[in-house]
Design a protein around this motif. Structure first.
Motif, mmCIF file in Angstrom:
data_model
loop_
_atom_site.group_PDB
_atom_site.id
_atom_site.type_symbol
_atom_site.label_atom_id
_atom_site.label_comp_id
_atom_site.label_asym_id
_atom_site.label_seq_id
_atom_site.Cartn_x
_atom_site.Cartn_y
_atom_site.Cartn_z
ATOM 1 N N ALA A 89 0.839 -1.200 0.000
ATOM 2 C CA ALA A 89 0.000 0.000 0.000
ATOM 3 C C ALA A 89 0.876 1.254 0.000
ATOM 4 O O ALA A 89 1.828 1.364 0.766
ATOM 5 C CB ALA A 89 -0.928 -0.001 1.201
ATOM 6 N N ASP A 90 0.528 2.204 -0.882
ATOM 7 C CA ASP A 90 1.240 3.474 -0.935
ATOM 8 C C ASP A 90 0.621 4.515 -0.009
ATOM 9 O O ASP A 90 1.266 5.511 0.333
ATOM 10 C CB ASP A 90 1.215 4.025 -2.366
ATOM 11 N N ALA A 91 -0.646 4.302 0.385
ATOM 12 C CA ALA A 91 -1.343 5.220 1.269
ATOM 13 C C ALA A 91 -2.509 4.484 1.915
ATOM 14 O O ALA A 91 -2.916 3.405 1.456
ATOM 15 C CB ALA A 91 -1.843 6.442 0.508
ATOM 16 N N ILE A 92 -3.056 5.086 2.977
ATOM 17 C CA ILE A 92 -4.181 4.502 3.699
ATOM 18 C C ILE A 92 -5.267 5.568 3.831
ATOM 19 O O ILE A 92 -4.991 6.709 4.218
ATOM 20 C CB ILE A 92 -3.769 4.018 5.098
ATOM 21 N N CYS A 93 -6.505 5.184 3.514
ATOM 22 C CA CYS A 93 -7.659 6.061 3.715
ATOM 23 C C CYS A 93 -8.672 5.335 4.602
ATOM 24 O O CYS A 93 -9.111 4.238 4.251
ATOM 25 C CB CYS A 93 -8.315 6.438 2.385
ATOM 26 N N LEU A 94 -9.018 5.958 5.724
ATOM 27 C CA LEU A 94 -9.928 5.325 6.677
ATOM 28 C C LEU A 94 -11.184 6.163 6.879
ATOM 29 O O LEU A 94 -11.118 7.385 7.027
ATOM 30 C CB LEU A 94 -9.230 5.146 8.030
ATOM 31 N N ALA A 95 -12.323 5.491 6.890
ATOM 32 C CA ALA A 95 -13.591 6.125 7.234
ATOM 33 C C ALA A 95 -13.787 5.996 8.737
ATOM 34 O O ALA A 95 -13.898 4.888 9.263
ATOM 35 C CB ALA A 95 -14.741 5.453 6.480
ATOM 36 N N LEU A 96 -13.819 7.135 9.423
ATOM 37 C CA LEU A 96 -13.971 7.170 10.875
ATOM 38 C C LEU A 96 -15.149 8.085 11.234
ATOM 39 O O LEU A 96 -15.796 8.640 10.356
ATOM 40 C CB LEU A 96 -12.683 7.672 11.522
ATOM 41 N N HIS A 97 -15.405 8.230 12.515
ATOM 42 C CA HIS A 97 -16.457 9.147 12.948
ATOM 43 C C HIS A 97 -15.888 10.308 13.747
ATOM 44 O O HIS A 97 -16.004 11.459 13.354
ATOM 45 C CB HIS A 97 -17.520 8.413 13.776
ATOM 46 N N GLY A 98 -15.258 10.017 14.879
ATOM 47 C CA GLY A 98 -14.693 11.070 15.710
ATOM 48 C C GLY A 98 -15.368 11.216 17.054
ATOM 49 O O GLY A 98 -14.927 12.004 17.890
ATOM 50 N N ALA A 99 -16.449 10.448 17.291
ATOM 51 C CA ALA A 99 -17.124 10.498 18.586
ATOM 52 C C ALA A 99 -17.268 9.099 19.172
ATOM 53 O O ALA A 99 -18.245 8.789 19.843
ATOM 54 C CB ALA A 99 -18.487 11.171 18.469
ATOM 55 N N GLY A 100 -16.276 8.257 18.905
ATOM 56 C CA GLY A 100 -16.290 6.912 19.462
ATOM 57 C C GLY A 100 -15.677 6.881 20.854
ATOM 58 O O GLY A 100 -14.633 7.492 21.099
#
Length: 497
Positions: free
Chosen positions: A97-108
């Motif tokens: 992998a050259d990069a990582i993209c993550l879907a998060l929320h921020g209020a966990g």
């Protein structure tokens, strides 16, 4: 170019008495590798935007692990450790992998971990190191922390509420990662946090609309990649609670600071304009009956399952029945026990039921009703709302009951109402009713505002009430406006990266 993608998404209401368990996450979404692509391609969410943009650009995707659960109480520690282990193992398998993209929320929030996303990003760095670009997408209701900013290269927040731009933020994440890998961009972030709580605030209404305009004006400036106004999630009792503004620039820390502070000062100036005092259910019904046109939509903001409430609150429905309404429908009550009784009896049966009010005493007592079973369904449909269009929804076995003059939908899976599909599934055309009542705070507006004559928000006791003084914040850093008087002209306090 290869990009690893994945996600861990949860909005935690720490005041809820219903813990978020492994079973809850696995019942909603617990996906690995190819399943992530199959579930989210062409869907208007974070991962859908990432997938579609990457495939458009010819970028190879390395799907890892993705999980989501509907908002509820604090995540159990073993559940969080399992999710984290699944994501980290997926990243270890994403060779090259050259990069990582993550879907998060921020209020966990997990047991013993107030900042789940910060902890998760740090764990990811422990596996992949700090040389590989790491980009995350976040919900507008994130409670932003310095650790999140420290561990990620770029964090891109949703700008709109209802969240109709998650897809675009996913696309943007791929674009940022691509430019980082190509050496064109070096994102630099600056976070400004405010000691401020604001109620759920639609971004096409003032004052949130004005603040977004200020963000977008800055984004037109050279080297400004993103500027996001994070409303925070006020139903989470953690130290780092509140509103924040995050600016992302191309290798210009001073510009990032300037942008972030400028917008944060505007938020602080408008702090009193966010206050919302809404009518009670009875008052809202009276307003609806006095309003010309149809449908009049009444949303029960205090029992919004999208914010971690039980979804079986009875305050609004009780008021509707006491008002002896006709030409009205309600969507929907979460009550698997009543659904089971209706399915056992079948269409055409008349039942004596105890409806709702089974999770706690806060959201109202159960309703003792006589109900006619009008329709039974499997609770499945494809969402048409601009927020998440294309999502395959499954609310489990569901029933349409007729109680007096009110059509009431009851489902087996908890969710807020996002569009009219759950009504249509049960043979209800909402445009033909005078009053359409539903459980949601703001997301419903994306689908219902265009088809309604008026929207009336009602408030009552509940875990997503707009009255923050209802809650006993024991861990949040104080002072915190409007709970405490704050007049310090030197605000905001700054957190630099």
């Amino acid at each position: 170019m290869k990009v690893a993608i994945g996600g861990v998404v949860h909005e935690t209401n720490t005041f809820s008495n219903v813990p978020s368990t492994l079973d809850l996450f696995q019942s909603w979404e617990w996906d690995h590798q190819q399943v992530i692509l199959d579930r989210n391609r062409k869907v208007r969410n974070f991962l859908g935007g990432m997938i579609d943009r990457a495939e458009e650009l010819g970028i190879e995707l390395l799907p890892t692990f993705s999980t989501f659960a509907y908002p509820a109480g604090t995540i159990t520690r073993d559940t969080y450790e399992r999710m984290k282990a699944e994501l980290l193992e997926g990243l270890r398998l994403a060779q090259g992998a050259d990069a990582i993209c993550l879907a998060l929320h921020g209020a966990g929030v997990a047991e013993g971990i107030d900042d789940m996303e910060g902890d998760l990003l740090a764990a990811v760095r422990g596996v992949v190191g700090y040389e590989i670009p790491l980009v995350g997408t976040l919900d507008l209701h994130a409670n932003m922390t310095p650790q999140m900013v420290e561990e990620a290269d770029a964090l891109l927040g949703v700008h709109l509420y209802p969240h109709v731009d998650c897809y675009e933020r996913g696309q943007e994440a791929i674009d940022v990662a691509r430019k980082m890998v190509a050496g064109e961009w070096k994102p630099t972030m600056h976070l400004t946090r405010l000691p401020l709580l604001i109620p759920t605030s639609a971004t096409h209404h003032f004052p949130a609309s004005e603040i977004n305009e200020a963000c977008w004006a800055w984004e037109k400036e050279e080297n400004v990649i993103d500027c996001a106004f994070f409303h925070g999630f006020p139903y989470t009792d953690i130290p780092e609670l509140g509103v924040a503004v995050l600016a992302v620039t191309n290798n210009d820390s001073e510009l990032a600071r300037k942008v972030s502070e400028d917008v944060a000062r505007l938020v602080w100036e408008r702090r009193d304009d966010f206050e919302l005092i809404m009518p009670t259910p009875a008052e809202g019904i009276a307003q609806a009956l006095a309003t010309e046109g149809r449908p009049i939509v009444i949303n029960e903001t205090s029992d919004n399952p999208g914010g971690g409430t039980p979804g079986d609150g009875t305050h609004l429905l009780r008021a509707m029945l006491e008002a002896q309404l006709t030409d009205a429908c309600f969507g929907y009550m979460y009550d698997p026990e009543v659904v089971q009784q209706a399915f056992a009896a079948g269409v055409g049966a008349t039942l004596e039921l105890s409806l709702g009010g089974k999770t706690d005493d806060l959201h109202g007592e159960p309703l003792e009703v006589t109900a006619y079973v009008k329709a039974l369904t499997d609770g499945k449909f494809v969402a048409t709302t601009p927020m998440g269009r294309g999502t395959r929804a499954d609310y489990g076995k569901s029933v349409r009951l007729q109680i007096g003059g009110v059509d009431v939908i009851v489902c087996s899976v908890k969710s807020q109402v996002l569009d009219e599909q759950i009504f249509q599934l049960h043979g209800i055309d909402v445009t033909r009713y005078k009053i359409v009542a539903l459980k949601s705070s703001t997301h419903f507006r994306a689908a219902f505002e265009p088809i309604s004559a008026k929207v009336i928000t009602v408030d009552s006791p509940g875990l997503t009430t707009l009255n923050f003084r209802f809650f006993e914040y024991k861990r949040a850093n104080r002072p915190l406006y409007p709970l405490d008087p704050i007049t310090d002209p030197n605000l905001p306090q700054l957190t630099r990266k």
